[in-house]
Design a protein around this motif. Sequence first.
Motif, mmCIF file in Angstrom:
data_model
loop_
_atom_site.group_PDB
_atom_site.id
_atom_site.type_symbol
_atom_site.label_atom_id
_atom_site.label_comp_id
_atom_site.label_asym_id
_atom_site.label_seq_id
_atom_site.Cartn_x
_atom_site.Cartn_y
_atom_site.Cartn_z
ATOM 1 N N LYS A 1 108.861 -13.339 95.688
ATOM 2 C CA LYS A 1 106.974 -13.969 95.371
ATOM 3 C C LYS A 1 106.608 -13.676 96.735
ATOM 4 O O LYS A 1 106.966 -13.001 97.873
ATOM 5 C CB LYS A 1 107.407 -15.175 94.709
ATOM 6 C CG LYS A 1 108.337 -16.078 95.820
ATOM 7 C CD LYS A 1 109.000 -17.759 95.744
ATOM 8 C CE LYS A 1 107.638 -18.925 95.527
ATOM 9 N NZ LYS A 1 107.834 -19.788 94.738
ATOM 10 N N ALA B 1 98.973 -4.881 92.012
ATOM 11 C CA ALA B 1 99.914 -5.226 91.833
ATOM 12 C C ALA B 1 101.174 -4.916 91.320
ATOM 13 O O ALA B 1 102.564 -4.880 91.618
ATOM 14 C CB ALA B 1 100.403 -7.140 92.645
ATOM 15 N N MET B 2 100.473 -4.972 90.143
ATOM 16 C CA MET B 2 101.570 -5.095 88.422
ATOM 17 C C MET B 2 101.486 -3.508 88.866
ATOM 18 O O MET B 2 103.142 -3.049 88.725
ATOM 19 C CB MET B 2 100.548 -5.048 87.598
ATOM 20 C CG MET B 2 100.458 -5.773 86.674
ATOM 21 S SD MET B 2 99.861 -6.118 85.219
ATOM 22 C CE MET B 2 98.043 -6.695 85.795
ATOM 23 N N ARG C 1 106.785 -12.402 89.556
ATOM 24 C CA ARG C 1 105.935 -12.703 88.597
ATOM 25 C C ARG C 1 104.618 -11.994 89.221
ATOM 26 O O ARG C 1 104.481 -12.229 90.576
ATOM 27 C CB ARG C 1 105.965 -13.812 88.528
ATOM 28 C CG ARG C 1 106.623 -14.929 87.780
ATOM 29 C CD ARG C 1 107.126 -15.813 87.778
ATOM 30 N NE ARG C 1 106.573 -16.549 88.388
ATOM 31 C CZ ARG C 1 106.444 -18.540 89.030
ATOM 32 N NH1 ARG C 1 106.370 -19.142 88.765
ATOM 33 N NH2 ARG C 1 106.900 -19.101 90.499
ATOM 34 N N VAL C 2 103.410 -11.648 88.722
ATOM 35 C CA VAL C 2 102.362 -10.463 89.544
ATOM 36 C C VAL C 2 101.498 -11.536 88.245
ATOM 37 O O VAL C 2 101.753 -11.505 86.774
ATOM 38 C CB VAL C 2 102.537 -9.757 88.913
ATOM 39 C CG1 VAL C 2 100.972 -8.750 89.834
ATOM 40 C CG2 VAL C 2 103.545 -8.491 89.901
ATOM 41 N N ASP C 3 100.326 -11.741 89.053
ATOM 42 C CA ASP C 3 98.872 -12.427 88.156
ATOM 43 C C ASP C 3 98.215 -11.526 87.063
ATOM 44 O O ASP C 3 98.588 -10.658 87.451
ATOM 45 C CB ASP C 3 97.868 -12.869 88.957
ATOM 46 C CG ASP C 3 98.640 -14.077 89.937
ATOM 47 O OD1 ASP C 3 98.988 -15.630 89.183
ATOM 48 O OD2 ASP C 3 98.894 -14.518 91.427
ATOM 49 N N ASN D 1 96.140 -8.804 88.654
ATOM 50 C CA ASN D 1 96.642 -8.319 90.407
ATOM 51 C C ASN D 1 96.894 -6.680 89.812
ATOM 52 O O ASN D 1 98.316 -6.256 89.670
ATOM 53 C CB ASN D 1 97.829 -9.215 91.022
ATOM 54 C CG ASN D 1 97.586 -8.398 92.292
ATOM 55 O OD1 ASN D 1 97.079 -7.351 92.617
ATOM 56 N ND2 ASN D 1 97.939 -9.469 93.457
ATOM 57 N N TYR E 1 108.991 -4.998 98.991
ATOM 58 C CA TYR E 1 109.568 -5.624 97.429
ATOM 59 C C TYR E 1 110.776 -5.101 98.128
ATOM 60 O O TYR E 1 112.117 -5.470 97.803
ATOM 61 C CB TYR E 1 108.869 -4.792 96.625
ATOM 62 C CG TYR E 1 107.671 -5.812 95.562
ATOM 63 C CD1 TYR E 1 109.037 -6.462 94.794
ATOM 64 C CD2 TYR E 1 106.805 -6.048 96.163
ATOM 65 C CE1 TYR E 1 107.596 -7.415 94.255
ATOM 66 C CE2 TYR E 1 105.935 -6.312 95.371
ATOM 67 C CZ TYR E 1 106.030 -6.884 94.377
ATOM 68 O OH TYR E 1 105.823 -8.370 93.882
ATOM 69 N N VAL F 1 104.980 -3.244 91.268
ATOM 70 C CA VAL F 1 106.464 -3.754 90.567
ATOM 71 C C VAL F 1 106.875 -2.726 89.907
ATOM 72 O O VAL F 1 107.816 -2.376 89.180
ATOM 73 C CB VAL F 1 105.808 -5.156 90.206
ATOM 74 C CG1 VAL F 1 107.304 -6.224 89.624
ATOM 75 C CG2 VAL F 1 105.885 -6.150 91.192
ATOM 76 N N PHE G 1 100.732 -14.868 83.903
ATOM 77 C CA PHE G 1 101.429 -13.815 84.754
ATOM 78 C C PHE G 1 101.902 -12.829 84.233
ATOM 79 O O PHE G 1 102.359 -13.272 83.243
ATOM 80 C CB PHE G 1 101.921 -14.315 86.193
ATOM 81 C CG PHE G 1 103.182 -15.269 85.654
ATOM 82 C CD1 PHE G 1 104.417 -15.145 85.375
ATOM 83 C CD2 PHE G 1 103.136 -17.299 86.086
ATOM 84 C CE1 PHE G 1 105.803 -15.889 84.825
ATOM 85 C CE2 PHE G 1 103.505 -17.500 85.182
ATOM 86 C CZ PHE G 1 104.968 -16.850 84.930
#
Length: 143
Positions: A89, A133-134, A125-127, A130, A107, A137, A5
């Motif tokens: 999370k 999602a990045m 934390r972002v996988d 993904n 968020y 964020v 991540f």
Amino acid sequence: MLHQFYLYTIDLENYQTRYLPPTLMPYKLEFEQELKRGIRRFQAELHWEDMWDIPTVNRRLGEGYRFVVFRPDRGVRGWAWLTPKYEIKNVYVYKTYRGLGWGKNLYYYLLNEAWALEYPFVTARVDIWNVSAMKVVEKVAEV
């Protein structure tokens, strides 16, 4: 399996709270059945081995976690956690609501909470797989 991540840190020193729609709200016990359905739907989509359940929700809330839900139509359609260790999370939005800003709003809701709790920063934390999602964020981290 090695879990990879990206770790983001969002500084809250100059954060300005945001007004957010009333469809985002703290989790309430009366939402339990809706949340159970949401968890089943999440698992049908992602099959995540570390998925939490209702007893975990209750335990976390008792430990000082904050839990926000996205509830646009009398059903839980997304959620996110803020931990006492300054981490956002488990952010999730149903597929039908993605790309409409609801992940970002989850968020922001928790950043508002963290700011009110006088957290100096939060992490997320972002996988690595993904990408969407990045992007969320990274946009939110521009505060």
